[in-house]
Scaffold this motif. Structure first.
Motif, PDB file in Angstrom:
ATOM      1  N   SER A  72       0.834  -1.205   0.000  1.00  0.00           N
ATOM      2  CA  SER A  72       0.000   0.000   0.000  1.00  0.00           C
ATOM      3  C   SER A  72       0.868   1.254   0.000  1.00  0.00           C
ATOM      4  O   SER A  72       2.033   1.234   0.392  1.00  0.00           O
ATOM      5  CB  SER A  72      -0.884  -0.052   1.240  1.00  0.00           C
ATOM      6  N   ARG A  73       0.260   2.375  -0.369  1.00  0.00           N
ATOM      7  CA  ARG A  73       1.021   3.614  -0.330  1.00  0.00           C
ATOM      8  C   ARG A  73       0.927   4.279   1.033  1.00  0.00           C
ATOM      9  O   ARG A  73       1.434   5.374   1.240  1.00  0.00           O
ATOM     10  CB  ARG A  73       0.540   4.566  -1.426  1.00  0.00           C
ATOM     11  N   ASN A  74       0.310   3.602   1.998  1.00  0.00           N
ATOM     12  CA  ASN A  74       0.153   4.195   3.330  1.00  0.00           C
ATOM     13  C   ASN A  74       1.411   4.080   4.187  1.00  0.00           C
ATOM     14  O   ASN A  74       1.496   4.672   5.248  1.00  0.00           O
ATOM     15  CB  ASN A  74      -1.002   3.511   4.076  1.00  0.00           C
ATOM     16  N   TYR A  75       2.324   3.248   3.774  1.00  0.00           N
ATOM     17  CA  TYR A  75       3.571   3.122   4.549  1.00  0.00           C
ATOM     18  C   TYR A  75       4.706   2.859   3.584  1.00  0.00           C
ATOM     19  O   TYR A  75       4.503   2.448   2.436  1.00  0.00           O
ATOM     20  CB  TYR A  75       3.469   2.007   5.593  1.00  0.00           C
ATOM     21  N   GLU A  89      -5.794  -1.588  -3.841  1.00  0.00           N
ATOM     22  CA  GLU A  89      -5.527  -0.167  -4.013  1.00  0.00           C
ATOM     23  C   GLU A  89      -6.161   0.313  -5.288  1.00  0.00           C
ATOM     24  O   GLU A  89      -6.222  -0.407  -6.267  1.00  0.00           O
ATOM     25  CB  GLU A  89      -4.019   0.000  -4.192  1.00  0.00           C
ATOM     26  N   ARG A 119       6.827   1.809   9.833  1.00  0.00           N
ATOM     27  CA  ARG A 119       5.517   2.267  10.326  1.00  0.00           C
ATOM     28  C   ARG A 119       5.704   2.735  11.760  1.00  0.00           C
ATOM     29  O   ARG A 119       6.508   2.165  12.490  1.00  0.00           O
ATOM     30  CB  ARG A 119       4.500   1.119  10.337  1.00  0.00           C
TER      31      ARG A 119
END
Lengths: 446, 284
Positions: free
Chosen positions: A202-205, B119, A225
């Motif tokens: 994911s692009r969240n981390y 995503e 993270r």
């Protein structure tokens, strides 16, 4: 009288031997060339429609694979004289020799009743007019690229003696612009030739330092993270992820974990981790989830990598002052230094062949990628030198090295993945879109 | 009786002395000559100059071998018409091929389920750029037998020009020494070497290439083509070796001698190169 006859015949035999010996010209051929082997890969034959289209596609991918190795020079189709229509007939070898093809790959594609493809090929030596190898594969039509890679591997292996590496994949860190100007780094995967790319994380981390299992479709990587780094295990077939050090003797709670490298049997990781401001090497057993410390030096010991027999570890350490490479038993113990040059030696990775260790070196503002013998004997060999070099990764056959290359531009440093062969030739950029780094090469896909 | 025996012994001893002389003297001479001649740079030079010399100075010789001297003839071109490609080839030999190694493979479990994260916009879509095969059309770099008239005559002119320049540059000595055929054996060997090396893919790309030496024996026709198939010495040991690199080294050596024919060697020394042993051993 008998004595006379004996002497005469001995004399005659002697003379005969001498003249025979004289008639033989002996030539020592001590040098040759290593030009890429000219090879012809005409479109695979097939019925008009899907078979014929896939036939052309497969031939194109086989030729591209072979060319990318730098060891083969596919010949332009335009030069072909004979048109192959049936791979079960002997080719007209003269027609191929005259266009300078040393080897010829012919193949066919057939759509079977169940919709799958039946692909057959033969590799011919045009000089001896002998078939060198032949193979038949079946596959669902969507997998035609893998079929092509497998054929290219078979050709490569037959003509070089080495296992091929075309039916493999590469995991890497893809960088894209993010919000607030902070780049997003996440894992991506693609075929060895750049086809079929997709993201894994994911692009969240932020995800970094992927490492491919040598025996399965599984990777480890380091995820940043909540302020610290954690090693994760990622099963590529199921998509399941697992934090490695969250239970038991958790490194995550005591410090930051860095890169992990698989044992050649895939059941153990060598990791370096920080405790109280000092890095050491640990062994992490994936079955028992037990962690065991292998070094305990006041210096920083980092970046461990197993030898292909699993008996030894190479790592970089500052125990001698500047960062140098050391080899020790896989169970720890005394370490032997194997590099002695000027500069900082880092990121050692043991070749799958076992004889060499790849490293990066920083000296006088320049980075270089090199190899050194695993026992430290002989001189190191520099394969590439540039503004920034990092994270070498071996091809499964130990013939090619991928690495991150940074290039200074007016808008900052741009990172891309490049490959170079063991002789320092055939420098190529991997076709990734956007910036890319931290390559990890899969084993041959079963 | 003793007398007869004495005569016989004396004859035999004389014969042995003569025989020994016959055996050893030539080899002494050869050693000296080759030691004298073979500076390596000269090797290539000598191959060119020798070939050129015999090509350009007509040397009235009857010349029964057309091949080597084709260049001399101002190309009447009856030349044995080497494969005008379409060549009917009346042999479409129906599949004698063994089913050889035809591995049937299981249906391939379709590996790519591609666990792409849920995503949006998952793919970077890098346009699978193939690593440009750089095919280099070069369809006729080697062109083994096809006589290309213009380039041939160009070559001849070039050879003449070069020879004239060389002469005017007062390099006569070197020219004579190399081209006069004074050191026959050495020059045939050097010519052979300089031709075969261009066709031999050396095993430097394999592990321990110094251990991959192989020997090939060949017999040549007067026109420089192979009289029969090249014979790999110790073929069983090489081709059945557990070391697959040795097998490939053997194949490459055989291919080299096949590829390189016809050999251009001094016809007057045919007896010396009728039969050749080639030791393929990379010097590191």
């Amino acid at each position: 009288m008998r004595l006379l006859r004996l002497s005469l015949s001995a004399l005659l035999a002697c003379l005969a031997f001498v003249s025979a010996a004289q008639a033989q010209l002996v030539v020592d051929v001590t040098e040759g060339h290593l030009e890429p082997l000219p090879i012809a890969v005409p479109d695979f034959v097939g019925e008009p429609g899907l078979a014929s289209e896939r036939g052309a596609d497969i031939a194109r991918v086989v030729a591209a694979d072979l060319a990318s190795s730098g060891l083969f020079a596919p010949i332009d189709d335009e030069a072909f004289i004979e048109r192959i229509e049936d791979i079960n007939l002997r080719p007209r070898f003269g027609d191929w020799r005259v266009i300078n093809a040393d080897a010829l790959v012919v193949g066919s594609v057939e759509v079977m009743d169940d919709g799958r493809l039946l692909v057959a090929f033969r590799l011919w030596d045009t000089a001896s007019e002998q078939q060198l190898t032949g193979l038949r594969l079946t596959s669902v039509p969507e997998n035609w690229r893998r079929v092509a890679h497998k054929l290219a591997d078979a050709v490569y292996e037959r003509l070089t003696g080495e296992k091929g590496y075309f039916d493999t994949r590469i995991v890497y860190v893809a960088e894209s612009p993010g919000d607030n100007g902070i780049p997003v780094r996440r894992l991506a995967i693609m075929d060895q030739d750049g086809a079929n790319p997709s993201f894994l994380t994911s692009r969240n981390y932020m995800a970094l330092l992927p490492n491919y299992s040598p025996v399965s479709q599984e990777i480890t990587y380091v995820s940043f993270r909540d302020g610290h780094a954690t090693s994760f295990l990622y099963d590529l077939e199921s998509g399941r992820q697992e934090a490695l050090f969250d239970s038991g003797p958790s490194l995550a709670s005591e410090g930051q974990s860095l890169s992990a490298r698989y044992h050649p049997q895939g059941h153990v990781l060598a990791v370096s981790a920080e405790r109280q401001g000092n890095h050491d090497i640990f062994r992490f057993d994936l079955r028992t989830r037990q962690l065991r410390q292998l070094t305990n030096s006041p210096a920083n010991d980092v970046e461990p990598s197993y030898s292909p027999d699993g008996e030894r570890l190479v790592f970089s350490s500052t125990r001698g002052g500047s960062s140098q490479l050391y080899v020790m038993s896989a169970d720890g113990g005394e370490a032997q230094r194997i590099t002695f040059g000027e500069g900082r030696y880092t990121t050692p990775v043991w070749s799958p062949r076992g004889d060499l260790i790849a490293f990066t070196k920083q000296h006088q503002g320049m980075f270089s990628l090199g190899v050194v013998r695993a026992d430290g004997s002989g001189d190191e060999r520099i394969l590439y030198e540039g503004f920034f070099v990092d994270t070498p990764a071996w091809s499964p056959n130990g013939r090619v090295i991928l690495f991150t290359r940074g290039e200074r531009r007016s808008d900052g440093t741009r990172y891309e993945i490049w490959s170079v062969d063991l002789a320092g030739f055939n420098l190529r950029r991997l076709p990734t879109q956007g910036q890319a780094s931290d390559p990890a090469w899969s084993p041959l896909i079963e | 009786m003793r007398k007869v025996l004495g005569i016989v012994l004396s004859l035999a001893l004389h014969a042995l002395v003569l025989g020994a002389g016959y055996v050893y003297l030539p080899s002494f001479l050869k050693d000296l000559e080759s030691a004298h001649i073979v500076p390596i740079e000269l090797v290539t030079l000598s191959s060119h100059s020798n070939v050129r010399a015999s090509a350009q100075t007509p040397e009235p010789e009857p010349e029964d071998e057309p091949d080597i001297d084709q260049p001399i003839a101002p190309e009447p071109q009856p030349v044995e018409e080497p494969q005008p490609q379409p060549e009917p080839e009346p042999e479409p030999e129906p599949i004698p091929l063994p089913p050889e190694q035809q591995e049937e493979r299981a249906p391939e479990p379709e590996p790519e389920p591609e666990p792409v994260q849920s995503e949006p916009e998952p793919e970077p879509q890098p346009q699978p750029r193939q690593p440009d095969p750089q095919p280099e059309p070069e369809p006729e770099r080697r062109e083994p037998q096809r006589p290309r008239e213009p380039s041939l005559s160009d070559l001849l002119n070039l050879a003449q020009d070069t020879a004239q320049v060389a002469r005017s540059n007062n390099q006569g000595e070197t020219q004579r020494q190399v081209g006069a055929g004074t050191a026959n054996t050495a020059s045939a060997r050097d010519l052979m070497f300089s031709q075969v090396r261009r066709c031999w893919r050396e095993p430097a790309d394999m592990p321990n290439p110094e251990q991959l030496g192989v020997t090939v024996n060949i017999r040549l026709e007067r026109n420089g083509t192979l009289a029969d198939a090249p014979r790999l010495q110790d073929e069983n040991r090489v081709m059945n070796s557990s070391n697959r690199y040795l097998r490939i080294a053997g194949e490459r050596a055989v291919r080299a001698v096949l590829d390189c024919q016809p050999y251009h060697l001094p016809p007057e020394q045919y007896s010396e190169w009728r039969s050749v042993t080639l030791n393929f051993q990379l010097s590191l």
